[in-house]
Design an enzyme around this catalytic site. Structure first.
Site, mmCIF file in Angstrom:
data_model
loop_
_atom_site.group_PDB
_atom_site.id
_atom_site.type_symbol
_atom_site.label_atom_id
_atom_site.label_comp_id
_atom_site.label_asym_id
_atom_site.label_seq_id
_atom_site.Cartn_x
_atom_site.Cartn_y
_atom_site.Cartn_z
ATOM 1 N N GLU A 91 -1.474 -6.062 -15.809
ATOM 2 C CA GLU A 91 0.037 -6.135 -15.860
ATOM 3 C C GLU A 91 0.296 -7.851 -16.387
ATOM 4 O O GLU A 91 1.439 -8.102 -16.175
ATOM 5 C CB GLU A 91 0.641 -6.068 -14.688
ATOM 6 C CG GLU A 91 0.115 -7.346 -13.387
ATOM 7 C CD GLU A 91 0.933 -7.118 -11.949
ATOM 8 O OE1 GLU A 91 1.919 -7.733 -12.162
ATOM 9 O OE2 GLU A 91 0.582 -6.245 -11.287
ATOM 10 N N CYS A 125 -0.165 -3.382 -10.074
ATOM 11 C CA CYS A 125 -1.808 -3.634 -9.791
ATOM 12 C C CYS A 125 -2.522 -2.223 -9.973
ATOM 13 O O CYS A 125 -3.776 -2.096 -9.532
ATOM 14 C CB CYS A 125 -1.952 -3.942 -8.324
ATOM 15 S SG CYS A 125 -1.144 -5.653 -7.978
ATOM 16 N N THR A 167 -0.381 -16.494 -2.570
ATOM 17 C CA THR A 167 -1.053 -15.256 -2.830
ATOM 18 C C THR A 167 -1.652 -14.827 -4.032
ATOM 19 O O THR A 167 -1.478 -13.793 -4.499
ATOM 20 C CB THR A 167 -0.096 -14.095 -2.067
ATOM 21 O OG1 THR A 167 1.124 -14.170 -3.011
ATOM 22 C CG2 THR A 167 0.421 -14.327 -0.415
ATOM 23 N N SER A 217 8.016 -4.756 -0.066
ATOM 24 C CA SER A 217 6.570 -4.418 -0.462
ATOM 25 C C SER A 217 5.604 -3.776 0.471
ATOM 26 O O SER A 217 4.814 -2.879 0.384
ATOM 27 C CB SER A 217 6.165 -5.390 -1.263
ATOM 28 O OG SER A 217 5.007 -5.238 -2.232
ATOM 29 N N HIS A 265 -6.783 -2.130 -2.013
ATOM 30 C CA HIS A 265 -6.220 -3.064 -2.962
ATOM 31 C C HIS A 265 -5.655 -4.258 -2.042
ATOM 32 O O HIS A 265 -5.205 -3.881 -0.874
ATOM 33 C CB HIS A 265 -4.790 -2.537 -3.669
ATOM 34 C CG HIS A 265 -4.039 -3.769 -4.218
ATOM 35 N ND1 HIS A 265 -4.552 -4.604 -4.960
ATOM 36 C CD2 HIS A 265 -2.510 -3.879 -4.047
ATOM 37 C CE1 HIS A 265 -3.522 -5.362 -5.556
ATOM 38 N NE2 HIS A 265 -2.447 -5.097 -4.955
ATOM 39 N N SER A 376 2.775 -1.725 -7.177
ATOM 40 C CA SER A 376 4.246 -1.888 -6.967
ATOM 41 C C SER A 376 5.142 -1.201 -7.787
ATOM 42 O O SER A 376 4.816 -1.051 -9.128
ATOM 43 C CB SER A 376 4.840 -3.140 -6.732
ATOM 44 O OG SER A 376 4.260 -3.878 -5.706
#
Length: 502
Positions: A91, A125, A167, A217, A265, A376
């Site tokens: 991405e 992802c 993160t 999320s 993930h 996402s």
């Protein structure tokens, strides 16, 4: 796969070999806590993260992918002519039209191979998983010509300064895909859940940073996990019945106890622990045979959907499932804890970490591992692999473990620590140069390793040039000065010259 032709009905399709990319720079999350003036443990305990991987301006997504792909070909001895498909999952975009796969073609065209199918798969992802599925489907199809497939996935995950920055992370991996593999994607055992949400997205094409609704999320991740697990169990049980020619399978035939490992993930480690406990809750509500009767009775009136935001329940489930989590998931978190969120390859680094957690390949023979992939927006799938002994000594589980252990050696002993304030300056400079024409990377080259591909330049027409780094005679001398000191001097010089902000 040999000079006399190939099988039209390939079996045991999966991962034959792998290579992993470990960025040279990292920041300690504990130091970042101090620098950000947050409570001690906010990142190290609250998120479960220890270190965050950082890329220099010599590294972009194409250089990462070029490096792992070239290493894969070198380490396995597979000739570029033997590759018939190349899929990329990412991405991290450097171009809105030209795929990263076309950049990687330079490793094939120089050997006269332009007949390579596949392009990039993009959805947050999930792109790496989509790329793997595409490669498998090609080998299973009538279009397969007997050659190997390769899947390359990688990302540089960066966030604007603030709560989300810890993160971030970076990484890339290359997988050789083909029949008669030691790691087989289990046929018929796959579930998928997709819908339209705005939990994490990148609408500003001039910025490398995403727009993130963190709470949404997590809710979407949990919903996708619940749905995929229910569908997977149903499909896997039906698949098992079909194979055994019987319909006598018990209702709880597939559950967490079925699998030696369960990997996810991993945006951050703490979410993985919560996710495992969520699957455990699913098994409680299904009254699976390994669940203590007392727990089944305690939660028999709970609803899987309405309980998603119950924090007391979440804490209780984490405690109840702690031992199983330590056995089945924690061994798969080493790379994520020490590199951060890698986006597309995150799930597969978890798989690699799990596979390196035992000293002998024999301990994994016949074992099933469950994988959950999430991107996402959203796209998600759950599927399983089986580890097996193969007679081909070239591609074995033992050879895969050797590759993973080389990466762990690099991770543990060869990285260079940066101070958090230098990371901030580095990321500010990355933001400034993002999609810039007439750009030549100028940060300290000491972070580069011999054999790695790096970004040499971007010309006035935005064309990127990559070369292999061979080092120089002074490299050992330069190493006497710490890279952190070199970066400090670099940014001081840039500030004096007015080339960067504050």
């Amino acid at each position: 796969m040999n000079g006399n032709g190939y099988s039209h009905h390939p079996t045991s399709i999966g991962i034959l070999a792998c290579e992993l990319y470990i960025p040279s720079l990292y920041v300690e999350q504990s130091a970042l806590e101090t620098y950000d003036k947050v409570s001690k443990g906010k990142y190290t305990i609250g998120l479960g993260q220890q270190r965050i991987a950082i890329c220099s301006d010599h590294e972009d997504i194409c250089s990462l992918c070029l490096t792992v792909l070239s290493r894969l070909l070198e380490q396995t001895g597979v000739h570029p002519q033997q590759i018939g498909r190349l899929d990329v999952g990412t991405e991290t975009l450097v171009d809105k039209a030209k795929s990263i796969k076309t950049v990687l073609m330079q490793l094939f065209t120089e050997h006269g191979n332009t007949a390579v199918e596949g392009v990039d798969s993009i959805n947050a992802c999930y792109g790496g998983t989509a790329a793997i599925f595409n490669a498998i489907h090609w080998i299973e199809s009538s279009y397969w010509d007997g050659r190997y497939a390769v899947v390359v996935m990688g990302d540089i995950a960066v966030y604007a300064k603030g709560n989300a920055r810890p993160t971030g992370g970076a990484g890339a991996c290359a997988l050789l895909i083909g029949p008669n593999a030691p790691i087989v994607f289990e046929p018929g055992c796959r579930s998928t859940y997709m819908t339209n949400v705005y939990d994490f997205y990148k609408p500003d094409l001039s910025s490398p940073y995403p727009v993130v609704d963190g709470q949404l999320s997590v809710q979407c991740y949990t919903s996708a996990l619940d749905t995929c697990y229910a569908q997977y169990c149903l499909k896997a049980e039906m698949n098992g019945e079909s194979r055994s020619k019987t319909s006598s399978a018990a209702a709880d035939n597939i559950n967490l106890s079925t699998f030696a490992g369960i990997v996810f993930h991993t945006p951050y480690v703490k979410l993985t622990q919560k996710s495992f406990s969520r699957l455990y809750f699913n098994d409680i509500l299904r009254a699976c045979s390994y669940i203590p009767n007392a727990l089944v009775e305690k939660y028999k009136d709970f609803d899987i959907h309405s309980s998603a935001n119950d924090k007391d329940l979440e804490r209780d489930l984490i405690e109840q499932s702690r031992e199983l989590f330590g056995q089945k998931t924690l061994p798969g978190l080493y790379f994520s804890q020490n590199m951060g969120n890698m986006y597309t390859p995150s799930l597969y680094y978890s798989l690699f970490s799990f596979l390196s957690s035992q000293p002998s390949e024999e301990q994994f023979y016949g074992q099933r591992i469950l994988l959950f992939s999430y991107g996402s927006g959203l796209a998600s799938s759950m599927y399983s692999i089986i580890c097996r002994k193969v007679h081909d000594t070239r591609f074995t589980l033992g050879e895969i473990q050797k590759s993973i252990k080389r990466a762990r050696q690099e991770l543990d002993n060869e990285r260079i620590e940066l101070a958090p304030e230098l990371m901030d300056k580095l990321l500010l400079e990355r933001e400034k140069h993002d999609h810039q024409a007439s750009f030549i990377p100028s940060q300290p080259s000491e972070v580069l390793k011999p054999g790695n591909m790096y970004l040499k330049s971007v010309d006035k027409n935005y064309r990127r040039v990559y070369e292999k780094f061979h080092g120089d005679e002074n490299s050992s001398t330069n190493k006497k000065a710490t890279v952190q000191q070199l970066y400090s001097e670099y940014f001081q010089t840039r500030q004096i010259n007015g080339d960067t902000h504050g």
